[in-house]
Design a protein around this motif. Structure first.
Motif, PDB file in Angstrom:
ATOM      1  N   LEU A  10       0.880  -1.168   0.000  1.00 34.84           N
ATOM      2  CA  LEU A  10       0.000   0.000   0.000  1.00 34.84           C
ATOM      3  C   LEU A  10       0.911   1.210   0.000  1.00 34.84           C
ATOM      4  CD1 LEU A  10      -2.641   1.555   0.233  1.00 34.84           C
ATOM      5  CD2 LEU A  10      -2.630   1.087   2.689  1.00 34.84           C
ATOM      6  N   LEU A  11       0.861   1.982  -1.079  1.00 33.48           N
ATOM      7  CA  LEU A  11       1.742   3.132  -1.269  1.00 33.48           C
ATOM      8  C   LEU A  11       0.892   4.389  -1.172  1.00 33.48           C
ATOM      9  CD1 LEU A  11       2.617   0.873  -3.861  1.00 33.48           C
ATOM     10  CD2 LEU A  11       4.671   2.022  -3.109  1.00 33.48           C
ATOM     11  N   ALA A  12       1.133   5.196  -0.152  1.00 39.27           N
ATOM     12  CA  ALA A  12       0.282   6.348   0.124  1.00 39.27           C
ATOM     13  C   ALA A  12       1.020   7.655  -0.114  1.00 39.27           C
ATOM     14  CB  ALA A  12      -0.241   6.299   1.559  1.00 39.27           C
ATOM     15  N   CYS A  13       0.412   8.510  -0.912  1.00 36.91           N
ATOM     16  CA  CYS A  13       0.935   9.855  -1.161  1.00 36.91           C
ATOM     17  C   CYS A  13       0.311  10.820  -0.153  1.00 36.91           C
ATOM     18  CB  CYS A  13       0.587  10.291  -2.578  1.00 36.91           C
ATOM     19  SG  CYS A  13       1.196   9.170  -3.854  1.00 36.91           S
ATOM     20  N   ALA A  14       0.817  12.050  -0.134  1.00 32.50           N
ATOM     21  CA  ALA A  14       0.362  13.053   0.831  1.00 32.50           C
ATOM     22  C   ALA A  14      -0.936  13.713   0.369  1.00 32.50           C
ATOM     23  CB  ALA A  14       1.438  14.106   1.049  1.00 32.50           C
ATOM     24  N   MET A  82       0.340  -4.038  -5.941  1.00 31.77           N
ATOM     25  CA  MET A  82       0.500  -2.726  -5.318  1.00 31.77           C
ATOM     26  C   MET A  82      -0.784  -1.922  -5.451  1.00 31.77           C
ATOM     27  SD  MET A  82       4.306  -1.510  -6.388  1.00 31.77           S
ATOM     28  CE  MET A  82       5.723  -2.564  -6.100  1.00 31.77           C
ATOM     29  N   LEU A  83      -1.047  -1.137  -4.418  1.00 30.23           N
ATOM     30  CA  LEU A  83      -2.170  -0.211  -4.409  1.00 30.23           C
ATOM     31  C   LEU A  83      -1.630   1.163  -4.040  1.00 30.23           C
ATOM     32  CD1 LEU A  83      -5.110   0.754  -4.323  1.00 30.23           C
ATOM     33  CD2 LEU A  83      -5.271  -0.215  -2.017  1.00 30.23           C
ATOM     34  N   VAL A  84      -1.764   2.115  -4.957  1.00 29.74           N
ATOM     35  CA  VAL A  84      -1.344   3.487  -4.700  1.00 29.74           C
ATOM     36  C   VAL A  84      -2.591   4.252  -4.277  1.00 29.74           C
ATOM     37  CG1 VAL A  84      -0.143   5.512  -5.586  1.00 29.74           C
ATOM     38  CG2 VAL A  84       0.393   3.241  -6.508  1.00 29.74           C
ATOM     39  N   ALA A  85      -2.693   4.523  -2.976  1.00 29.20           N
ATOM     40  CA  ALA A  85      -3.888   5.178  -2.442  1.00 29.20           C
ATOM     41  C   ALA A  85      -3.543   5.884  -1.136  1.00 29.20           C
ATOM     42  CB  ALA A  85      -4.994   4.140  -2.193  1.00 29.20           C
ATOM     43  N   PRO A  86      -3.761   7.162  -1.057  1.00 28.01           N
ATOM     44  CA  PRO A  86      -4.221   8.025  -2.137  1.00 28.01           C
ATOM     45  C   PRO A  86      -3.101   8.334  -3.124  1.00 28.01           C
ATOM     46  CG  PRO A  86      -3.817   9.323  -0.168  1.00 28.01           C
ATOM     47  CD  PRO A  86      -3.623   7.894   0.222  1.00 28.01           C
ATOM     48  N   ALA A  87      -3.486   8.433  -4.397  1.00 27.89           N
ATOM     49  CA  ALA A  87      -2.555   8.836  -5.453  1.00 27.89           C
ATOM     50  C   ALA A  87      -2.838  10.300  -5.773  1.00 27.89           C
ATOM     51  CB  ALA A  87      -2.754   7.969  -6.693  1.00 27.89           C
ATOM     52  N   THR A  88      -1.841  11.136  -5.613  1.00 22.81           N
ATOM     53  CA  THR A  88      -2.030  12.572  -5.832  1.00 22.81           C
ATOM     54  C   THR A  88      -1.811  12.952  -7.295  1.00 22.81           C
ATOM     55  OG1 THR A  88       0.282  13.027  -5.332  1.00 22.81           O
ATOM     56  CG2 THR A  88      -1.292  13.158  -3.482  1.00 22.81           C
ATOM     57  N   PHE A  89      -2.273  14.145  -7.643  1.00 21.95           N
ATOM     58  CA  PHE A  89      -2.055  14.718  -8.970  1.00 21.95           C
ATOM     59  C   PHE A  89      -0.566  14.723  -9.301  1.00 21.95           C
ATOM     60  CE2 PHE A  89      -1.156  18.575 -11.473  1.00 21.95           C
ATOM     61  CZ  PHE A  89      -1.961  18.373 -12.582  1.00 21.95           C
ATOM     62  N   VAL A 118      -1.089  -3.432 -10.473  1.00 21.56           N
ATOM     63  CA  VAL A 118      -1.065  -2.163  -9.756  1.00 21.56           C
ATOM     64  C   VAL A 118      -2.412  -1.475  -9.930  1.00 21.56           C
ATOM     65  CG1 VAL A 118       0.079   0.060  -9.431  1.00 21.56           C
ATOM     66  CG2 VAL A 118       1.409  -1.912 -10.200  1.00 21.56           C
ATOM     67  N   VAL A 119      -2.967  -1.024  -8.806  1.00 17.58           N
ATOM     68  CA  VAL A 119      -4.208  -0.244  -8.790  1.00 17.58           C
ATOM     69  C   VAL A 119      -3.867   1.121  -8.211  1.00 17.58           C
ATOM     70  CG1 VAL A 119      -6.530  -0.049  -7.776  1.00 17.58           C
ATOM     71  CG2 VAL A 119      -5.663  -2.294  -8.526  1.00 17.58           C
ATOM     72  N   ALA A 120      -4.388   2.171  -8.821  1.00 16.44           N
ATOM     73  CA  ALA A 120      -4.204   3.530  -8.310  1.00 16.44           C
ATOM     74  C   ALA A 120      -5.570   4.135  -8.019  1.00 16.44           C
ATOM     75  CB  ALA A 120      -3.464   4.392  -9.324  1.00 16.44           C
ATOM     76  N   LEU A 121      -5.735   4.631  -6.800  1.00 12.84           N
ATOM     77  CA  LEU A 121      -6.968   5.295  -6.390  1.00 12.84           C
ATOM     78  C   LEU A 121      -6.628   6.755  -6.098  1.00 12.84           C
ATOM     79  CD1 LEU A 121      -9.986   5.031  -5.712  1.00 12.84           C
ATOM     80  CD2 LEU A 121      -9.306   4.483  -3.361  1.00 12.84           C
ATOM     81  N   PRO A 122      -6.916   7.646  -7.050  1.00 12.00           N
ATOM     82  CA  PRO A 122      -6.552   9.055  -6.863  1.00 12.00           C
ATOM     83  C   PRO A 122      -7.332   9.737  -5.747  1.00 12.00           C
ATOM     84  CG  PRO A 122      -6.926   8.547  -9.177  1.00 12.00           C
ATOM     85  CD  PRO A 122      -7.446   7.390  -8.377  1.00 12.00           C
ATOM     86  N   ALA A 173     -11.025   0.079  -4.354  1.00 10.99           N
ATOM     87  CA  ALA A 173      -9.625  -0.211  -4.681  1.00 10.99           C
ATOM     88  C   ALA A 173      -9.259  -1.637  -4.297  1.00 10.99           C
ATOM     89  CB  ALA A 173      -8.713   0.787  -3.980  1.00 10.99           C
ATOM     90  N   ILE A 174      -9.676  -2.070  -3.129  1.00  3.33           N
ATOM     91  CA  ILE A 174      -9.384  -3.446  -2.686  1.00  3.33           C
ATOM     92  C   ILE A 174     -10.054  -4.441  -3.633  1.00  3.33           C
ATOM     93  CG2 ILE A 174      -9.572  -5.114  -0.795  1.00  3.33           C
ATOM     94  CD1 ILE A 174      -7.689  -2.614  -0.276  1.00  3.33           C
ATOM     95  N   ASP A 175     -11.284  -4.144  -4.035  1.00  2.00           N
ATOM     96  CA  ASP A 175     -12.002  -5.035  -4.960  1.00  2.00           C
ATOM     97  C   ASP A 175     -11.332  -5.111  -6.326  1.00  2.00           C
ATOM     98  OD1 ASP A 175     -13.890  -5.618  -3.024  1.00  2.00           O
ATOM     99  OD2 ASP A 175     -15.409  -4.247  -3.822  1.00  2.00           O
ATOM    100  N   ALA A 176     -10.613  -4.071  -6.723  1.00  5.08           N
ATOM    101  CA  ALA A 176      -9.951  -4.049  -8.032  1.00  5.08           C
ATOM    102  C   ALA A 176      -8.648  -4.845  -8.049  1.00  5.08           C
ATOM    103  CB  ALA A 176      -9.683  -2.603  -8.452  1.00  5.08           C
ATOM    104  N   LEU A 177      -8.158  -5.224  -6.889  1.00  5.73           N
ATOM    105  CA  LEU A 177      -6.917  -6.017  -6.821  1.00  5.73           C
ATOM    106  C   LEU A 177      -7.177  -7.442  -7.288  1.00  5.73           C
ATOM    107  CD1 LEU A 177      -5.722  -4.749  -3.339  1.00  5.73           C
ATOM    108  CD2 LEU A 177      -4.560  -4.330  -5.528  1.00  5.73           C
ATOM    109  N   PRO A 178      -6.149  -8.131  -7.775  1.00 10.39           N
ATOM    110  CA  PRO A 178      -6.345  -9.520  -8.205  1.00 10.39           C
ATOM    111  C   PRO A 178      -6.766 -10.385  -7.026  1.00 10.39           C
ATOM    112  CG  PRO A 178      -4.007  -8.987  -8.132  1.00 10.39           C
ATOM    113  CD  PRO A 178      -4.756  -7.710  -7.891  1.00 10.39           C
ATOM    114  N   ARG A 179      -7.587 -11.366  -7.303  1.00  7.36           N
ATOM    115  CA  ARG A 179      -8.088 -12.250  -6.240  1.00  7.36           C
ATOM    116  C   ARG A 179      -7.028 -13.221  -5.751  1.00  7.36           C
ATOM    117  NH1 ARG A 179     -11.790  -9.422  -4.218  1.00  7.36           N
ATOM    118  NH2 ARG A 179     -13.539  -8.987  -5.572  1.00  7.36           N
ATOM    119  N   ARG A 180      -6.106 -13.587  -6.608  1.00  8.47           N
ATOM    120  CA  ARG A 180      -5.061 -14.553  -6.240  1.00  8.47           C
ATOM    121  C   ARG A 180      -3.704 -14.000  -6.635  1.00  8.47           C
ATOM    122  NH1 ARG A 180      -6.465 -20.131  -5.772  1.00  8.47           N
ATOM    123  NH2 ARG A 180      -8.676 -20.438  -5.996  1.00  8.47           N
TER     124      ARG A 180
END
Length: 194
Positions: A10-14, A82-89, A118-122, A173-180
């Motif tokens: 989980l990669l979180a931006c400011a 990987m999940l980038v959330a929140p993903a900033t501009f 990789v999923v990004a949730l802006p 975002a969690i639902d968009a991640l691969p199941r396996r």
């Protein structure tokens, strides 16, 4: 942790949802992910020592925010997704441009070449969303295989200074991640050391 466990970075931006990381971590854990947290330097600076301790206790891993020294051992297991959330501009545009001047950006730019899911949730406002660079960057990342959840079914930009972190769509975002996890079909990445 077993050999078939799924590791999520989980990669979180400011951005304001970075102050609510336990929500995203807990949802991912409930979905079966072993969560490792990587913060942008600014997001890291927002956390108190007590909050960082709580995040490490919740994940069971150190919180990373900067590159490690080349001779240092990896402190996090290899990522399956990987999940980038929140993903900033800012981070979305730098990521699309291939800029990797932080650990967070280094990991996500490399993830594309490694074909890692990789999923990004802006999280951004409507004024930022109106800037022409955003459409170009989002289109580029999507073409590279990144699931950018912007618009219907993901994050909808808000009026400037009227963001709503209470309704940030962590679950989408969690639902968009691969199941396996697919460790034999997808390369795994460990935190960068350069």
């Amino acid at each position: 942790m077993t050999d078939d466990s799924r590791v999520l970075y989980l990669l979180a931006c400011a951005a304001p949802p970075a102050q609510h990381l336990p929500t995203g971590i807990t949802l991912a854990q409930q979905a079966g992910w072993d969560v490792c947290l990587v913060l942008s330097p600014s997001a890291y600076s927002w956390q108190t020592t007590e909050q960082l301790g709580e995040l490490e206790e919740l994940t069971g891993h150190p919180v990373r925010y900067t590159y490690k020294r080349p001779e240092a051992e990896d402190v996090l297991p290899a990522a399956d997704a990987m999940l980038v959330a929140p993903a900033t501009f800012n981070s979305i545009n730098k990521w699309a441009a291939g800029i990797s001047d932080t650990l967070l950006l280094g990991l996500v730019t490399e993830a594309i070449g490694l074909q890692l899911p990789v999923v990004a949730l802006p999280y951004l406002n409507a004024a930022q969303a109106a800037h022409p660079a955003l459409d170009t960057s989002v289109a580029f990342l999507r073409a590279a295989g990144v699931s950018v959840l912007l618009g219907s079914g993901g994050f909808t930009p808000h009026v400037p200074k009227h963001g709503d972190t209470e309704h940030y769509p962590w679950a989408a975002a969690i639902d968009a991640l691969p199941r396996r996890a697919q460790p034999n079909g997808i390369r795994r990445v460990t935190p960068l050391n350069s």
